[in-house]
Write an enzyme that holds these catalytic residues in place. Structure first.
Site, PDB file in Angstrom:
ATOM      1  CE  LYS A   1      -2.394  -0.882   4.029  1.00 21.52           C
ATOM      2  NZ  LYS A   1      -1.849  -2.201   3.602  1.00 21.52           N
ATOM      3  CB  THR A   2       3.980   2.015   1.948  1.00 27.67           C
ATOM      4  OG1 THR A   2       3.050   1.964   3.185  1.00 27.67           O
ATOM      5  CG2 THR A   2       4.703   3.347   2.263  1.00 27.67           C
ATOM      6  CB  VAL A   3       5.526   0.407  -2.860  1.00 29.50           C
ATOM      7  CG1 VAL A   3       6.036   0.856  -3.983  1.00 29.50           C
ATOM      8  CG2 VAL A   3       6.184  -0.248  -1.609  1.00 29.50           C
TER       9      VAL A   3
ATOM     10  CE  LYS B   1      -0.324   4.086   8.004  1.00 30.34           C
ATOM     11  NZ  LYS B   1      -0.482   2.475   7.200  1.00 30.34           N
TER      12      LYS B   1
ATOM     13  N   GLY C   1      -3.724  -2.460   7.009  1.00 32.49           N
ATOM     14  CA  GLY C   1      -3.300  -3.347   7.180  1.00 32.49           C
ATOM     15  C   GLY C   1      -4.966  -3.495   6.182  1.00 32.49           C
TER      16      GLY C   1
HETATM   17  N1  ADP Z   1       7.289  -3.068  -5.886  1.00 27.88           N
HETATM   18  C1  ADP Z   1       8.449  -3.133  -4.765  1.00 27.88           C
HETATM   19  N2  ADP Z   1       9.279  -3.384  -4.679  1.00 27.88           N
HETATM   20  C2  ADP Z   1      10.210  -3.312  -3.167  1.00 27.88           C
HETATM   21  N3  ADP Z   1       9.813  -3.588  -2.327  1.00 27.88           N
HETATM   22  C3  ADP Z   1       8.412  -3.504  -2.440  1.00 27.88           C
HETATM   23  C4  ADP Z   1       6.863  -3.250  -3.434  1.00 27.88           C
HETATM   24  N4  ADP Z   1       6.143  -3.424  -2.397  1.00 27.88           N
HETATM   25  C5  ADP Z   1       5.959  -3.517  -1.282  1.00 27.88           C
HETATM   26  N5  ADP Z   1       7.555  -3.647  -1.410  1.00 27.88           N
HETATM   27  C6  ADP Z   1       8.301  -3.480   0.111  1.00 27.88           C
HETATM   28  O1  ADP Z   1       7.572  -4.551   0.704  1.00 27.88           O
HETATM   29  C7  ADP Z   1       7.532  -4.371   2.282  1.00 27.88           C
HETATM   30  C8  ADP Z   1       5.790  -3.622   2.427  1.00 27.88           C
HETATM   31  O2  ADP Z   1       5.059  -2.941   1.202  1.00 27.88           O
HETATM   32  P1  ADP Z   1       4.369  -1.861   2.255  1.00 27.88           P
HETATM   33  O3  ADP Z   1       3.915  -0.610   0.794  1.00 27.88           O
HETATM   34  O4  ADP Z   1       4.914  -1.465   3.018  1.00 27.88           O
HETATM   35  O5  ADP Z   1       3.079  -2.380   2.738  1.00 27.88           O
HETATM   36  P2  ADP Z   1       1.627  -1.889   2.711  1.00 27.88           P
HETATM   37  O6  ADP Z   1       1.952  -0.424   2.965  1.00 27.88           O
HETATM   38  O7  ADP Z   1       0.529  -2.545   2.101  1.00 27.88           O
HETATM   39  O8  ADP Z   1       1.870  -2.714   4.421  1.00 27.88           O
HETATM   40  C9  ADP Z   1       8.402  -3.169   2.239  1.00 27.88           C
HETATM   41  O9  ADP Z   1       8.563  -3.458   2.817  1.00 27.88           O
HETATM   42  C10 ADP Z   1       8.130  -2.625   1.220  1.00 27.88           C
HETATM   43  O10 ADP Z   1       9.673  -1.781   1.530  1.00 27.88           O
HETATM   44 MG    MG Z   2       1.934   1.071   4.695  1.00 30.12          MG
END
Ligand code: ADP
Ligand code: MG
Length: 239
Positions: A15-17, A37, A112
């Site tokens: 989600k964050t990415v 957030k 989540g």
């Molecule tokens: N496209 C991507 N490339 C590399 N790492 C990713 C990618 N998407 C997610 N991640 C990694 O996976 C983990 C979870 O991603 P995140 O965006 O924080 O998920 P959420 O916000 O849904 O909890 C993080 O460590 C993030 O860096």
């Molecule tokens: Mg997140």
């Protein structure tokens, strides 16, 4: 008002990415972008939270975090144990409206999945999206198991009167297997909404320019990107 609510099929799905990628594309088009957030859990006051990640990837966008709970728990439990006041959907929606007054786009990242409760009143991100009339983006995994989780999320959203804008795959593998390739066909089907993107899986150490290029490749024209689900399916079938 342009508010987009970003949920996921689970925690850790990207989600964050995805928020950062959408923010980067919108910002590049000259839009004023804010990312909200509401509840950040599992992060100490001095540690990097999701909004720091967004700024690292997307550059200087406005960010707002309403609560930070140190324990890595769902927001309701984290609030209960921390003694901090729990959030309500009303307070979150109010902050989104406030940000929308001075920004062209507001992105709201849940904690989540969609029905994670913020507090004892049982309010969730679905209530936030509904009260704002804001569309929902579902961030999903690429691998086996994603169809059920995506269908559950989309069906609940729809039943609650929330419009599902589409699905974005948070991390698309460099070498997709059969299940991943089939999911490109079936994810939009089970979600009843288009596939709006798939981000390369290798972005964790990307610098801002490289990240922006990946966002452009991996996000649909809806966000200003070049992602074309039909072409992507064809290309993936050949890998
Ligand atoms: N496209 C991507 N490339 C590399 N790492 C990713 C990618 N998407 C997610 N991640 C990694 O996976 C983990 C979870 O991603 P995140 O965006 O924080 O998920 P959420 O916000 O849904 O909890 C993080 O460590 C993030 O860096
Ligand atoms: Mg997140």
């Amino acid at each position: 008002m342009s508010v987009l609510v970003i949920t996921g099929t689970d925690t850790g799905v990207g989600k964050t990415v995805v928020c950062a990628a959408i923010a980067a594309m919108l910002r590049e088009q000259g839009h004023r972008v804010a990312v909200l957030k509401p509840a950040q859990t599992g992060v100490a006051p001095t540690e990097e939270g999701d909004l720091d990640v967004v700024r690292r990837f997307a550059g200087e966008v406005t960010t707002s975090e309403l609560r930070r709970y140190p324990e890595p728990l769902a927001p309701e439990a984290a609030a209960r144990r921390s003694g901090l006041e729990p959030l309500t959907p009303g307070a979150i929606a109010e902050e989104a409206v406030r940000l929308a007054e001075t920004h062209d786009h507001v992105l709201v990242e849940g904690a989540g999945g969609l029905l994670v409760r913020f507090g004892p009143d049982g309010g969730t991100l679905a209530d936030v999206a509904w009260s704002l009339g804001a569309p929902l983006v579902i961030v999903a995994r690429a691998a086996l198991g994603t169809l059920n989780a995506t269908a559950l999320t989309a069906e609940v959203a729809t039943r609650r009167g929330v419009d599902v804008a589409g699905v974005v795959i948070g991390a698309w593998p460099r070498e997709p297997g059969l299940a991943e390739r089939c999911n490109l066909v079936d994810l939009p089907e089970v979600a009843g909404a288009p596939l709006l993107g798939a981000l390369d899986e290798e972005l964790s150490d990307a610098q801002a320019p490289e990240f922006l290029a990946a966002a452009r490749r991996g996000l649909s024209p809806r966000f200003g990107g070049e992602f074309d689900a039909v072409r992507f399916r064809g290309d993936s079938a050949r890998t």
